[in-house]
Design a protein around this motif. Structure first.
Motif, mmCIF file in Angstrom:
data_model
loop_
_atom_site.group_PDB
_atom_site.id
_atom_site.type_symbol
_atom_site.label_atom_id
_atom_site.label_comp_id
_atom_site.label_asym_id
_atom_site.label_seq_id
_atom_site.Cartn_x
_atom_site.Cartn_y
_atom_site.Cartn_z
ATOM 1 N N UNK A 261 1.318 10.437 -4.694
ATOM 2 C CA UNK A 261 2.690 10.614 -4.217
ATOM 3 C C UNK A 261 3.659 9.720 -4.992
ATOM 4 N N UNK A 262 3.159 8.585 -5.460
ATOM 5 C CA UNK A 262 3.986 7.658 -6.245
ATOM 6 C C UNK A 262 3.274 7.326 -7.553
ATOM 7 N N UNK A 263 4.049 6.796 -8.503
ATOM 8 C CA UNK A 263 3.491 6.361 -9.779
ATOM 9 C C UNK A 263 3.225 4.864 -9.800
ATOM 10 N N UNK A 264 3.808 4.135 -8.890
ATOM 11 C CA UNK A 264 3.574 2.695 -8.792
ATOM 12 C C UNK A 264 4.105 2.198 -7.465
ATOM 13 N N UNK A 265 3.563 1.062 -7.021
ATOM 14 C CA UNK A 265 4.033 0.384 -5.818
ATOM 15 C C UNK A 265 4.463 -1.027 -6.195
ATOM 16 N N UNK A 266 5.591 -1.459 -5.677
ATOM 17 C CA UNK A 266 6.021 -2.848 -5.803
ATOM 18 C C UNK A 266 5.499 -3.599 -4.595
ATOM 19 N N UNK A 267 4.620 -4.573 -4.829
ATOM 20 C CA UNK A 267 4.021 -5.379 -3.768
ATOM 21 C C UNK A 267 4.768 -6.703 -3.655
ATOM 22 N N UNK A 268 4.767 -7.265 -2.459
ATOM 23 C CA UNK A 268 5.557 -8.467 -2.228
ATOM 24 C C UNK A 268 4.860 -9.761 -2.643
ATOM 25 N N UNK A 269 3.513 -9.782 -2.669
ATOM 26 C CA UNK A 269 2.822 -11.024 -3.006
ATOM 27 C C UNK A 269 1.435 -10.713 -3.549
ATOM 28 N N UNK A 270 0.753 -11.734 -4.043
ATOM 29 C CA UNK A 270 -0.500 -11.605 -4.775
ATOM 30 C C UNK A 270 -1.542 -10.750 -4.061
ATOM 31 N N UNK A 271 -1.984 -11.174 -2.893
ATOM 32 C CA UNK A 271 -3.095 -10.474 -2.248
ATOM 33 C C UNK A 271 -2.717 -9.074 -1.781
ATOM 34 N N UNK A 272 -1.469 -8.875 -1.414
ATOM 35 C CA UNK A 272 -1.057 -7.540 -0.976
ATOM 36 C C UNK A 272 -1.267 -6.525 -2.088
ATOM 37 N N UNK A 273 -1.002 -6.924 -3.324
ATOM 38 C CA UNK A 273 -1.159 -6.013 -4.445
ATOM 39 C C UNK A 273 -2.533 -6.042 -5.081
ATOM 40 N N UNK A 274 -3.155 -7.220 -5.098
ATOM 41 C CA UNK A 274 -4.438 -7.350 -5.777
ATOM 42 C C UNK A 274 -5.592 -6.697 -5.014
ATOM 43 N N UNK A 275 -5.582 -6.807 -3.697
ATOM 44 C CA UNK A 275 -6.722 -6.303 -2.930
ATOM 45 C C UNK A 275 -6.990 -4.817 -3.176
ATOM 46 N N UNK A 276 -5.996 -3.932 -3.084
ATOM 47 C CA UNK A 276 -6.297 -2.517 -3.317
ATOM 48 C C UNK A 276 -6.755 -2.225 -4.746
ATOM 49 N N UNK A 277 -6.208 -2.949 -5.732
ATOM 50 C CA UNK A 277 -6.626 -2.720 -7.115
ATOM 51 C C UNK A 277 -8.056 -3.200 -7.319
ATOM 52 N N UNK A 278 -8.378 -4.372 -6.774
ATOM 53 C CA UNK A 278 -9.738 -4.888 -6.906
ATOM 54 C C UNK A 278 -10.735 -3.987 -6.188
ATOM 55 N N UNK A 279 -10.327 -3.396 -5.094
ATOM 56 C CA UNK A 279 -11.211 -2.491 -4.361
ATOM 57 C C UNK A 279 -11.614 -1.315 -5.247
ATOM 58 N N UNK A 280 -10.681 -0.849 -6.068
ATOM 59 C CA UNK A 280 -10.971 0.262 -6.968
ATOM 60 C C UNK A 280 -11.746 -0.188 -8.202
ATOM 61 N N UNK A 281 -11.463 -1.400 -8.674
ATOM 62 C CA UNK A 281 -11.979 -1.824 -9.975
ATOM 63 C C UNK A 281 -13.267 -2.604 -9.966
ATOM 64 N N UNK A 282 -13.758 -3.024 -8.782
ATOM 65 C CA UNK A 282 -14.978 -3.811 -8.739
ATOM 66 C C UNK A 282 -16.174 -2.950 -8.346
ATOM 67 N N UNK A 283 -17.337 -3.294 -8.910
ATOM 68 C CA UNK A 283 -18.577 -2.555 -8.660
ATOM 69 C C UNK A 283 -19.662 -3.516 -8.199
ATOM 70 N N UNK A 284 -20.400 -3.113 -7.195
ATOM 71 C CA UNK A 284 -21.509 -3.927 -6.701
ATOM 72 C C UNK A 284 -22.813 -3.439 -7.315
ATOM 73 N N UNK A 285 -23.513 -4.330 -7.980
ATOM 74 C CA UNK A 285 -24.806 -4.009 -8.587
ATOM 75 C C UNK A 285 -25.906 -4.394 -7.608
ATOM 76 N N UNK A 286 -26.497 -3.393 -6.986
ATOM 77 C CA UNK A 286 -27.521 -3.658 -5.990
ATOM 78 C C UNK A 286 -28.740 -4.351 -6.562
ATOM 79 N N UNK A 287 -29.037 -4.135 -7.841
ATOM 80 C CA UNK A 287 -30.223 -4.732 -8.454
ATOM 81 C C UNK A 287 -30.073 -6.240 -8.637
#
Length: 344
Positions: A261-287
Motif C-alpha cells: 500500500x505504501x513505498x516507505x514508512x517514516x518511523x519515529x525512533x530506532x526500535x519502531x523502525x528496526x524491529x519490522x525490518x529485522x523480522x524480515x531480514x534475519x534467519x534462524x539456523x536450526x543446525x
C-alpha cells in the motif's frame, strides 16, 4: 566517473569481526562485478586471511590508489592502508587497535567520495565500543558520515527489498527520541524519504508516517505529540506535493507497507523502525542455533555522497569461522550501484 560500472569504495569494517569475511565472499560473486567496480578499503593482509579461512581461491591485490586497481573477477583489489599489523589482529575481540583501523577505513572512503575518486561508499560493520575505545567518540557510522561531510539534515533508511523504513531518530535514548519528534524534523525526514524513494522507484513515492504513541495518542489520551507535532508535518508535506498519509498507528502501518500500500514508512525512533525490518531480514539456523542477518541494507539519506551499508553488526562470536552470510553486503553493493545510476 569513467567506465561502464560505478566504482564503489567498500570498507571492510572491524578487522576482528565478520566484515572482512563478508567483503571477501561478496566480491567472489559474479553479481557484484556485473554492477560495479569494487575497491575494498582496509588492510590487504586481513582480507587475504579471510579469503584463506573461507577457502575462496581469490587473489588479493594491494593498491595505493583507485586508479591502480584492475577490477576483475577473481581478484580483490584492496586500497591497503596498512593500519593493522597482522600481529595485532584479534578475531572475535573488541580492541582499540581494531577500532582505530576501522574508523580510518571509513574516513579514507569518505575522502575518496568527496574527491570524486569513487562513486559511492559501502560500509562493513564496525564496533561502536572499539571505535570509542580508540578515542573516536561517535554513536555509529551515520554520525561519522554526517560530521565528515558537514551534513546536518540526514536520516537512516533501512531497505529490505521494497520494504523501506526511514527514521526520525536512531541511536539515542528513548527519552531523547521522544523529544526529537518535532514538526520541522518530521517534515525534513518525510522530504528525505520522498526524494530517496522517488529515486529508487524512478517516480512515484507513496509514504506513510507512523505515530509515536499507541493508537497515535487516541485523541490525547495517550500523549499529544501525534496531534501537535506529527500531524502538522504531514499536512505541510502534502502542501508541498508529497503523497503521504499519517500519522498512522505503528502496529498496523507496517503490514500495509509489506502489502504494497505504501513505498516507505517514516518511523519515529530506532526500535519502531528496526524491529519490522529485522523480522524480515534475519534467519534462524536450526543446525547451529544462530540468528543471521541474511538481507537488509542501511542507507544514509541527506549526505552529499552515496553511502549504503550492511544491516548487521560485527558478530564477533562468529568471526574467523567462515560461516558468515554475505547477502546483506551483496545487497548493499547492488543498491549503491543503483543509486549511482538513478537520477537525483
Amino acid at each position: 566517473m569513467s567506465g561502464d560500472r560505478p566504482l564503489l569504495a567498500i570498507t571492510m569494517g572491524d578487522p576482528g569481526g565478520i566484515g572482512p569475511e563478508v567483503c571477501a565472499k561478496a566480491l567472489a560473486s559474479e553479481a557484484v562485478h556485473e554492477v560495479c567496480r569494487p575497491l575494498v578499503v582496509g588492510d590487504a593482509a586481513v582480507v587475504a586471511d579471510a579469503v584463506r579461512f573461507c577457502g575462496l581461491g581469490l587473489a588479493v591485490r594491494a593498491v595505493g590508489r583507485p586508479a591502480e586497481a584492475r577490477y576483475q573477477r577473481g581478484t580483490i583489489d584492496v586500497l591497503d592502508l596498512h593500519n593493522l599489523p597482522p600481529a595485532q589482529l584479534r578475531p572475535g575481540q573488541v580492541t582499540a587497535e581494531q577500532g582505530r583501523a576501522s574508523f580510518e577505513y571509513v574516513a579514507r572512503a569518505i575522502e575518496l567520495a568527496r574527491e570524486g575518486l569513487v562513486d559511492a561508499n559501502v560500509t562493513g560493520p564496525i564496533s561502536k565500543a572499539a571505535v570509542n575505545a580508540a578515542g573516536f567518540h561517535y554513536a555509529g557510522h551515520t554520525e561519522i558520515y554526517a560530521e565528515k561531510t558537514g551534513s546536518h539534515d540526514y536520516a537512516l533508511m533501512l531497505v529490505e527489498g521494497r520494504f523501506r523504513v526511514v527514521h526520525v531518530s536512531t541511536h539515542v535514548s528513548l527519552r531523547r527520541a521522544i523529544d526529537a519528534v518535532r514538526t520541522p524534523r518530521v517534515l525534513k525526514v518525510i522530504e528525505l524519504a520522498h526524494a530517496a524513494v522517488g529515486r529508487l522507484n524512478r517516480g512515484r513515492a507513496r509514504l506513510a508516517v507512523a505515530g509515536l504513541n499507541p493508537h497515535c495518542g487516541e485523541g490525547g489520551l495517550f500523549g499529544s505529540e501525534d496531534d501537535e507535532q506529527v500531524a502538522p508535518a504531514v499536512r505541510a508535506a502534502r502542501e508541498r506535493g508529497i503523497e503521504v498519509e499519517g500519522p498512522l498507528p505503528a502496529d498496523t502501518v507496517f503490514p500495509k507497507l509489506k502489502g504494497g500500500q505504501y513505498d516507505a514508512v517514516v518511523a519515529m525512533y530506532h526500535d519502531q523502525g528496526h524491529v519490522p525490518v529485522k523480522l524480515l531480514g534475519f534467519h534462524y539456523d536450526g543446525a547451529t542455533g544462530a540468528w543471521t542477518s541474511v538481507a537488509g541494507v542501511n542507507v544514509t539519506l541527506g549526505l552529499p555522497i552515496i553511502r549504503t551499508s550492511v544491516d548487521h553488526g560485527t558478530a564477533f562470536d562468529r568471526a574467523g569461522q567462515g560461516t558468515a552470510n554475505a547477502q546483506s553486503m551483496i545487497d548493499a553493493i547492488q543498491l549503491a550501484a543503483t543509486l549511482v545510476r538513478s537520477p537525483r
